[in-house]
Write a protein that holds these residues in place. Structure first.
Motif, short mmCIF file in Angstrom:
data_model
loop_
_atom_site.label_atom_id
_atom_site.label_comp_id
_atom_site.label_asym_id
_atom_site.label_seq_id
_atom_site.Cartn_x
_atom_site.Cartn_y
_atom_site.Cartn_z
N SER A 177 83.71 106.55 -6.04
CA SER A 177 82.29 106.10 -5.89
C SER A 177 81.72 106.76 -4.78
CB SER A 177 82.43 104.44 -5.05
OG SER A 177 83.16 103.86 -6.29
N SER A 178 80.66 107.40 -5.17
CA SER A 178 79.66 108.30 -4.27
C SER A 178 78.65 107.31 -3.46
CB SER A 178 78.77 109.30 -4.94
OG SER A 178 77.91 109.70 -3.98
N VAL A 179 78.93 106.97 -2.20
CA VAL A 179 78.42 105.72 -1.42
C VAL A 179 77.11 106.48 -0.76
CG1 VAL A 179 80.51 104.73 -1.26
CG2 VAL A 179 79.84 106.33 0.43
N VAL A 220 78.44 114.68 0.21
CA VAL A 220 78.76 113.68 -0.83
C VAL A 220 79.80 112.70 -0.36
CG1 VAL A 220 79.23 113.05 -3.37
CG2 VAL A 220 78.25 115.23 -2.51
N PRO A 221 79.47 111.66 0.51
CA PRO A 221 80.35 110.65 0.96
C PRO A 221 81.08 109.90 -0.24
CG PRO A 221 78.45 110.42 2.19
CD PRO A 221 78.03 111.30 1.17
N LEU A 222 82.27 109.76 -0.04
CA LEU A 222 83.07 109.44 -1.41
C LEU A 222 84.20 108.56 -1.19
CD1 LEU A 222 83.46 110.22 -4.56
CD2 LEU A 222 85.28 111.67 -3.85
N VAL A 223 84.53 107.26 -1.82
CA VAL A 223 85.45 106.51 -1.75
C VAL A 223 86.21 106.62 -2.96
CG1 VAL A 223 85.89 104.03 -1.60
CG2 VAL A 223 84.19 104.98 -0.29
N GLN A 239 83.76 122.92 0.57
CA GLN A 239 83.52 123.09 1.74
C GLN A 239 84.50 122.42 2.83
OE1 GLN A 239 80.24 125.42 3.93
NE2 GLN A 239 79.78 123.27 5.01
N GLY A 240 84.81 121.25 2.66
CA GLY A 240 85.58 120.43 3.59
C GLY A 240 85.47 118.99 3.28
N ASN A 259 82.85 112.83 5.06
CA ASN A 259 82.19 114.18 4.99
C ASN A 259 82.65 115.07 3.96
OD1 ASN A 259 81.18 113.32 7.82
ND2 ASN A 259 83.42 113.17 8.26
N LEU A 260 82.66 114.51 2.74
CA LEU A 260 83.02 115.63 1.72
C LEU A 260 81.89 116.43 1.68
CD1 LEU A 260 84.87 116.66 -0.61
CD2 LEU A 260 83.83 114.83 -2.24
#
Length: 322
Positions: free
Chosen positions: A47-49, A86-89, A140-141, A162-163
């Motif tokens: 899930s991209s939040v 791309v904040p991800l869960v 990148q991190g 922080n993706l």
């Protein structure tokens, strides 16, 4: 004894229903890993939040020269590389499913090739209408979680706020555009007329090519012999040609993309056997780009037959992801 009045029951009207504003479906994000995997970052266990950034117009890098008056002389305005957040869960119904999804994305973020060197992945943005744009990028991190006691107890959910992905070329790419030129049949059957002109349909030697993007696009030419081609941008007068004739069935590909955009094939001219055709250009070739909007081209091929063919393809380039 007092009498009590009991009023008849009143019908209570149902609560008023306010019209609902339709919510459009969200944008989709898809990561195509260098290993060939496809991971939908907005469905399934991923899930991209809220909090995505870096998909708009990047900040320019002005190139200036200070003058004697104290002012700055603007020499150029260059685009800067793009960093996309791309904040991800990742969340699943079991530990096994969670670990499988987590490790799958780990493998998809490796950029080293088995034979050496590195390769980018591709991050694609799909809009609700089905249109999409994509960009080559590198991890990148940000895929390193911060664990606590709850994580050890649950093992089915993790957040990665922080993706980040790094794109050396900040332009997003659209669907490939293609044009094909074939020989125009001549009404004089006894001898050919040189130079023979190639044309798509009824354009008679010239064609209007449309670049729907926001910035210049880089043409890739595929030339099939026999014949000696000449390609001209009639809007600017720029032209390039070969001094050597292509043999029947021989295919030469001219890639005008810069090497930093296409490290493997940028600014090359090779045939199907890998032979370098750059020395066969007539002088230093002026490999022009296609600006946004329309460009008028004229293509001729001396010594062409009905088997001769010229193809132009390019990817429109955009300033933002949508």
């Amino acid at each position: 004894m007092p009498l009590l009045y009991v009023p008849p029951p009143r019908e209570v009207p149902p609560p008023r229903e306010w019209p609902k504003i339709p919510t459009p479906p969200p944008k989709e994000l898809i990561w195509y890993g260098p290993d060939g995997s496809t991971i939908e970052l907005t469905s399934g266990p991923y899930s991209s939040v809220t909090g995505r950034s870096g998909f708009g117009v990047v900040e320019p890098d002005p190139v200036v020269e200070r003058t004697m008056s104290g002012a700055a002389w603007m020499r150029d305005v260059r685009a800067t590389p793009r960093v996309m957040s791309v904040p991800l869960v990742i969340q699943a119904s079991s530990r096994e499913e969670y670990l499988a999804a987590y490790r799958r994305l780990q493998r998809a973020l490796r950029h080293h090739r088995p034979g050496g060197g590195i390769a980018p992945g591709v991050l694609r943005v799909v809009l609700p209408d089905g249109s999409w744009r994509e960009i080559p990028a590198y991890y990148q991190g940000g895929f390193d979680m911060t664990e606590d006691v709850v994580d050890d107890l649950l093992w089915y959910r993790a957040e990665f706020p922080n993706l980040e992905f790094y794109a050396p070329d900040p332009a997003f790419l659209g669907r490939a555009e293609a044009y094909t030129w074939r020989i125009v049949a001549t009404a004089r059957p006894f001898y050919p007329i040189y130079p023979v002109t190639l044309s798509p349909g009824e354009l008679g030697g010239s064609a209007t090519v449309t670049n729907p993007g926001d910035v210049d696009a880089y043409p890739i030419w595929e030339l099939t012999g026999p014949g000696t081609p000449t390609v001209t941008n009639t809007d600017t007068g720029q032209s390039w040609r070969f001094t050597r004739e292509l043999a029947p069935g021989q295919v030469v590909t001219v890639d005008t993309r810069p090497p930093d955009v296409a490290p493997d094939t940028g600014l090359t001219a090779v045939d199907g056997d890998g032979e370098d055709w750059w020395p066969n250009f007539d002088g230093l070739p002026d490999l022009w780009t296609l600006p946004p909007g329309t460009t008028t081209l004229e293509v001729t091929m001396t010594g062409a037959t009905e088997d001769s063919l010229i193809r132009l393809r390019f990817r429109p380039r955009y300033l933002a992801g949508w």
